[in-house]
Motif scaffolding. Structure first.
Motif, PDB file in Angstrom:
ATOM      1  N   THR A 306       0.833  -1.203   0.000  1.00 49.73           N
ATOM      2  CA  THR A 306       0.000   0.000   0.000  1.00 49.73           C
ATOM      3  C   THR A 306       0.867   1.253   0.000  1.00 49.73           C
ATOM      4  O   THR A 306       0.559   2.237  -0.682  1.00 49.73           O
ATOM      5  CB  THR A 306      -0.941   0.004   1.217  1.00 49.73           C
ATOM      6  OG1 THR A 306      -1.716  -1.196   1.228  1.00 49.73           O
ATOM      7  CG2 THR A 306      -1.887   1.197   1.179  1.00 49.73           C
ATOM      8  N   VAL A 307       1.970   1.215   0.766  1.00 49.20           N
ATOM      9  CA  VAL A 307       2.899   2.359   0.768  1.00 49.20           C
ATOM     10  C   VAL A 307       3.442   2.587  -0.638  1.00 49.20           C
ATOM     11  O   VAL A 307       3.503   3.727  -1.119  1.00 49.20           O
ATOM     12  CB  VAL A 307       4.057   2.118   1.756  1.00 49.20           C
ATOM     13  CG1 VAL A 307       5.153   3.175   1.563  1.00 49.20           C
ATOM     14  CG2 VAL A 307       3.552   2.151   3.192  1.00 49.20           C
ATOM     15  N   ARG A 308       3.835   1.511  -1.310  1.00 49.76           N
ATOM     16  CA  ARG A 308       4.353   1.641  -2.676  1.00 49.76           C
ATOM     17  C   ARG A 308       3.316   2.260  -3.606  1.00 49.76           C
ATOM     18  O   ARG A 308       3.626   3.166  -4.391  1.00 49.76           O
ATOM     19  CB  ARG A 308       4.757   0.265  -3.205  1.00 49.76           C
ATOM     20  CG  ARG A 308       5.398   0.304  -4.604  1.00 49.76           C
ATOM     21  CD  ARG A 308       5.452  -1.063  -5.249  1.00 49.76           C
ATOM     22  NE  ARG A 308       4.115  -1.562  -5.526  1.00 49.76           N
ATOM     23  CZ  ARG A 308       3.643  -2.715  -5.050  1.00 49.76           C
ATOM     24  NH1 ARG A 308       4.386  -3.496  -4.295  1.00 49.76           N
ATOM     25  NH2 ARG A 308       2.399  -3.109  -5.347  1.00 49.76           N
ATOM     26  N   ASP A 309       2.077   1.774  -3.488  1.00 49.39           N
ATOM     27  CA  ASP A 309       1.024   2.311  -4.359  1.00 49.39           C
ATOM     28  C   ASP A 309       0.757   3.785  -4.065  1.00 49.39           C
ATOM     29  O   ASP A 309       0.505   4.573  -4.982  1.00 49.39           O
ATOM     30  CB  ASP A 309      -0.261   1.499  -4.181  1.00 49.39           C
ATOM     31  CG  ASP A 309      -0.140   0.086  -4.740  1.00 49.39           C
ATOM     32  OD1 ASP A 309       0.796  -0.161  -5.526  1.00 49.39           O
ATOM     33  OD2 ASP A 309      -0.968  -0.773  -4.377  1.00 49.39           O
ATOM     34  N   LEU A 310       0.794   4.150  -2.792  1.00 47.56           N
ATOM     35  CA  LEU A 310       0.590   5.560  -2.437  1.00 47.56           C
ATOM     36  C   LEU A 310       1.700   6.434  -3.009  1.00 47.56           C
ATOM     37  O   LEU A 310       1.447   7.521  -3.543  1.00 47.56           O
ATOM     38  CB  LEU A 310       0.543   5.712  -0.908  1.00 47.56           C
ATOM     39  CG  LEU A 310      -0.725   5.217  -0.210  1.00 47.56           C
ATOM     40  CD1 LEU A 310      -0.513   5.138   1.299  1.00 47.56           C
ATOM     41  CD2 LEU A 310      -1.912   6.122  -0.536  1.00 47.56           C
ATOM     42  N   LEU A 311       2.947   5.957  -2.914  1.00 48.01           N
ATOM     43  CA  LEU A 311       4.073   6.732  -3.435  1.00 48.01           C
ATOM     44  C   LEU A 311       4.009   6.849  -4.958  1.00 48.01           C
ATOM     45  O   LEU A 311       4.308   7.916  -5.531  1.00 48.01           O
ATOM     46  CB  LEU A 311       5.391   6.081  -3.017  1.00 48.01           C
ATOM     47  CG  LEU A 311       5.728   6.153  -1.516  1.00 48.01           C
ATOM     48  CD1 LEU A 311       6.959   5.324  -1.205  1.00 48.01           C
ATOM     49  CD2 LEU A 311       5.930   7.596  -1.069  1.00 48.01           C
ATOM     50  N   GLN A 312       3.627   5.765  -5.619  1.00 43.80           N
ATOM     51  CA  GLN A 312       3.505   5.813  -7.083  1.00 43.80           C
ATOM     52  C   GLN A 312       2.420   6.792  -7.505  1.00 43.80           C
ATOM     53  O   GLN A 312       2.607   7.576  -8.448  1.00 43.80           O
ATOM     54  CB  GLN A 312       3.192   4.422  -7.627  1.00 43.80           C
ATOM     55  CG  GLN A 312       4.373   3.469  -7.604  1.00 43.80           C
ATOM     56  CD  GLN A 312       4.024   2.109  -8.185  1.00 43.80           C
ATOM     57  OE1 GLN A 312       2.850   1.750  -8.277  1.00 43.80           O
ATOM     58  NE2 GLN A 312       5.030   1.354  -8.572  1.00 43.80           N
ATOM     59  N   ARG A 314       1.317   9.339  -5.768  1.00 41.78           N
ATOM     60  CA  ARG A 314       1.774  10.692  -5.453  1.00 41.78           C
ATOM     61  C   ARG A 314       2.715  11.206  -6.539  1.00 41.78           C
ATOM     62  O   ARG A 314       2.614  12.360  -6.973  1.00 41.78           O
ATOM     63  CB  ARG A 314       2.477  10.727  -4.093  1.00 41.78           C
ATOM     64  CG  ARG A 314       2.882  12.148  -3.667  1.00 41.78           C
ATOM     65  CD  ARG A 314       3.467  12.176  -2.287  1.00 41.78           C
ATOM     66  NE  ARG A 314       4.781  11.556  -2.227  1.00 41.78           N
ATOM     67  CZ  ARG A 314       5.548  11.548  -1.126  1.00 41.78           C
ATOM     68  NH1 ARG A 314       5.092  12.091  -0.008  1.00 41.78           N
ATOM     69  NH2 ARG A 314       6.722  10.968  -1.147  1.00 41.78           N
ATOM     70  N   ARG A 315       3.604  10.353  -6.987  1.00 42.85           N
ATOM     71  CA  ARG A 315       4.529  10.760  -8.032  1.00 42.85           C
ATOM     72  C   ARG A 315       3.791  11.081  -9.327  1.00 42.85           C
ATOM     73  O   ARG A 315       4.085  12.074 -10.012  1.00 42.85           O
ATOM     74  CB  ARG A 315       5.552   9.643  -8.278  1.00 42.85           C
ATOM     75  CG  ARG A 315       6.618  10.003  -9.298  1.00 42.85           C
ATOM     76  CD  ARG A 315       7.582   8.861  -9.455  1.00 42.85           C
ATOM     77  NE  ARG A 315       8.674   9.210 -10.341  1.00 42.85           N
ATOM     78  CZ  ARG A 315       9.615   8.372 -10.720  1.00 42.85           C
ATOM     79  NH1 ARG A 315       9.618   7.135 -10.266  1.00 42.85           N
ATOM     80  NH2 ARG A 315      10.581   8.753 -11.530  1.00 42.85           N
ATOM     81  N   ARG A 316       2.807  10.257  -9.662  1.00 41.19           N
ATOM     82  CA  ARG A 316       2.046  10.486 -10.885  1.00 41.19           C
ATOM     83  C   ARG A 316       1.296  11.818 -10.813  1.00 41.19           C
ATOM     84  O   ARG A 316       1.227  12.561 -11.795  1.00 41.19           O
ATOM     85  CB  ARG A 316       1.070   9.335 -11.102  1.00 41.19           C
ATOM     86  CG  ARG A 316       0.297   9.441 -12.398  1.00 41.19           C
ATOM     87  CD  ARG A 316      -0.510   8.196 -12.672  1.00 41.19           C
ATOM     88  NE  ARG A 316       0.357   7.068 -12.968  1.00 41.19           N
ATOM     89  CZ  ARG A 316       0.548   6.040 -12.159  1.00 41.19           C
ATOM     90  NH1 ARG A 316      -0.073   6.001 -10.997  1.00 41.19           N
ATOM     91  NH2 ARG A 316       1.360   5.058 -12.483  1.00 41.19           N
ATOM     92  N   ILE A 317       0.719  12.102  -9.658  1.00 40.38           N
ATOM     93  CA  ILE A 317      -0.025  13.359  -9.508  1.00 40.38           C
ATOM     94  C   ILE A 317       0.919  14.539  -9.633  1.00 40.38           C
ATOM     95  O   ILE A 317       0.613  15.533 -10.305  1.00 40.38           O
ATOM     96  CB  ILE A 317      -0.770  13.390  -8.162  1.00 40.38           C
ATOM     97  CG1 ILE A 317      -1.849  12.308  -8.129  1.00 40.38           C
ATOM     98  CG2 ILE A 317      -1.390  14.765  -7.927  1.00 40.38           C
ATOM     99  CD1 ILE A 317      -2.477  12.113  -6.759  1.00 40.38           C
ATOM    100  N   ASP A 333      11.723   7.675  -5.855  1.00 38.31           N
ATOM    101  CA  ASP A 333      12.408   7.719  -7.144  1.00 38.31           C
ATOM    102  C   ASP A 333      12.546   6.358  -7.782  1.00 38.31           C
ATOM    103  O   ASP A 333      12.707   6.251  -8.989  1.00 38.31           O
ATOM    104  CB  ASP A 333      13.799   8.338  -6.981  1.00 38.31           C
ATOM    105  CG  ASP A 333      13.725   9.859  -6.948  1.00 38.31           C
ATOM    106  OD1 ASP A 333      14.764  10.465  -6.694  1.00 38.31           O
ATOM    107  OD2 ASP A 333      12.631  10.410  -7.160  1.00 38.31           O
ATOM    108  N   ASP A 334      12.498   5.295  -6.963  1.00 38.74           N
ATOM    109  CA  ASP A 334      12.725   3.976  -7.537  1.00 38.74           C
ATOM    110  C   ASP A 334      11.422   3.261  -7.843  1.00 38.74           C
ATOM    111  O   ASP A 334      11.415   2.076  -8.155  1.00 38.74           O
ATOM    112  CB  ASP A 334      13.565   3.110  -6.583  1.00 38.74           C
ATOM    113  CG  ASP A 334      12.916   2.964  -5.220  1.00 38.74           C
ATOM    114  OD1 ASP A 334      11.919   3.670  -4.956  1.00 38.74           O
ATOM    115  OD2 ASP A 334      13.400   2.129  -4.432  1.00 38.74           O
ATOM    116  N   THR A 335      10.300   3.959  -7.763  1.00 33.59           N
ATOM    117  CA  THR A 335       9.043   3.318  -8.110  1.00 33.59           C
ATOM    118  C   THR A 335       8.817   3.382  -9.607  1.00 33.59           C
ATOM    119  O   THR A 335       9.299   4.276 -10.277  1.00 33.59           O
ATOM    120  CB  THR A 335       7.861   4.012  -7.401  1.00 33.59           C
ATOM    121  OG1 THR A 335       7.830   5.374  -7.810  1.00 33.59           O
ATOM    122  CG2 THR A 335       7.991   3.920  -5.901  1.00 33.59           C
TER     123      THR A 335
END
Length: 355
Positions: A306-312, A314-317, A333-335
């Motif tokens: 879930t943390v990974r999905d949230l970070l991805q 956030r980056r997309r937004i 940065d590594d997602t």
């Protein structure tokens, strides 16, 4: 002479329907009129003829987007019952599989839409295969996701003929009527659903959306706020933010943000529900609101996926907002930033949200 598509013929009687179907040239909208009139006269033979013709007309359209959308819709034009729906769904899935190789030449946004459509069709097929005792209301929820709200109204009405107090059918029909712009009919259905079940958050969310379209923004917000208080999840959070924004009142907007943040802090809105809410907000263009939810969730989320999905997300937004990446920390940065990722696919394992 103008094209038939530009100047459809007046179709009012069964004789008109037969004349149009016998003609060499016919437009998509004329065929829809033919089907509507044939249904009113219980002429299933003419409905089937018009539906078959519609698939030919849709497949010949020059605009690739309309060609694909109308072809999918055409599979369902003569559906009147669950057996017919099963056949239509499987035919549509087979069509997707047969022509999927040609989709690579389509624009990215249309390919993404087609992927979602096929996923919805597959889920509906799987649901119908399980042979539930009364499939029409849940099937109608899938149909709304496929843009087939007219058929959803038909199925829900069939249920309500047998049981006028079926709140799920009232709610789904009301939501489908809102899809179609029939706001007064929708309001009637949804108010009746709430009269029968005053705590139905599904009916509250649906009525809030209907009233928003009727520009009754304050009542729309109050319903959304009540629904979120009863059941904080991705659907009620999304509706609350949307209703608050439509009021044009910063006080309501600030209160909506505070209520959602409090639900996150007290774990009433789980990280997975919050992620789904952020996806829905992002999908509707509420970028800052989605970021606010993500930022509130991250410190309280333990699950690595879930943390990974949230970070991805956030980056997309942030990329969508054209904000320089170097202004942010580099924790994500590594997602993988898969721009074709279907970020607003929110289907649950037990079926879609019945709105």
């Amino acid at each position: 002479m103008p094209f038939v598509e530009e100047q459809p013929r007046r179709i009012e009687t069964i004789e008109d329907v037969e004349a149009v179907l016998d003609s060499l040239r016919v437009s998509w909208h004329e065929l829809l009129d033919c089907i509507e009139i044939a249904r009113c006269h219980d002429r299933t033979d003419l409905v089937e003829r018009a539906a078959r013709r519609s698939r030919e007309v849709a497949g010949a359209h020059m605009n690739s987007s309309l060609r694909v959308r109308r072809t999918v819709q055409a599979f369902f034009l003569d559906v009147a019952d669950i057996p017919g729906l099963r056949t239509a769904v499987r035919s549509a899935v087979e069509w997707f599989d047969e022509y999927s190789d040609s989709f690579s030449a389509l624009p990215t946004d249309l390919r993404s839409e087609l992927r979602k459509t096929r996923n919805n069709l597959t889920e509906l097929d799987e649901y119908l295969t399980r042979a539930p005792a009364e499939p029409r209301v849940t099937a109608s929820s899938y149909l709304r996701r496929l843009g087939l709200s007219e058929l959803a109204v038909v199925f829900c009405t069939q249920v309500l003929v047998s049981d006028s107090r079926d709140t799920a059918a009232l709610t789904c029909r009301g939501a489908a009527q809102t899809d179609l712009g029939h706001y007064e009919e929708a309001k009637s259905d949804l108010r009746e659903a709430l009269r029968l079940d005053p705590d139905s958050t599904h009916a509250m969310v649906a009525l809030s959306r209907t009233l928003e379209n009727l520009r009754d923004f304050r009542t729309s917000y109050t319903l959304a706020e009540t629904a979120f208080a009863i059941r904080p999840d991705e659907f009620t959070a999304h509706r609350l933010i949307s209703a608050a924004r439509m009021t044009g009142n910063s006080t309501f907007y600030g209160e909506a943000q505070r209520v959602i943040d409090e639900a996150v802090q007290t774990d009433r809105l789980s990280p997975l529900q919050g992620l789904r809410a952020a996806k829905r907000l992002y999908g509707d263009g509420y970028y800052q609101e989605a970021l606010n939810v993500i930022d509130a969730l991250l410190p309280r989320t333990q699950d690595g996926g879930t943390v990974r999905d949230l970070l991805q997300l956030r980056r997309r937004i942030r990329n969508r907002l054209h904000t320089p990446q170097e202004l942010f920390d580099d924790t994500d940065d590594d997602t993988d930033d898969d721009t074709d990722d279907d970020t607003d696919d929110l289907s649950d394992s037990d079926g879609p949200e019945p709105l």
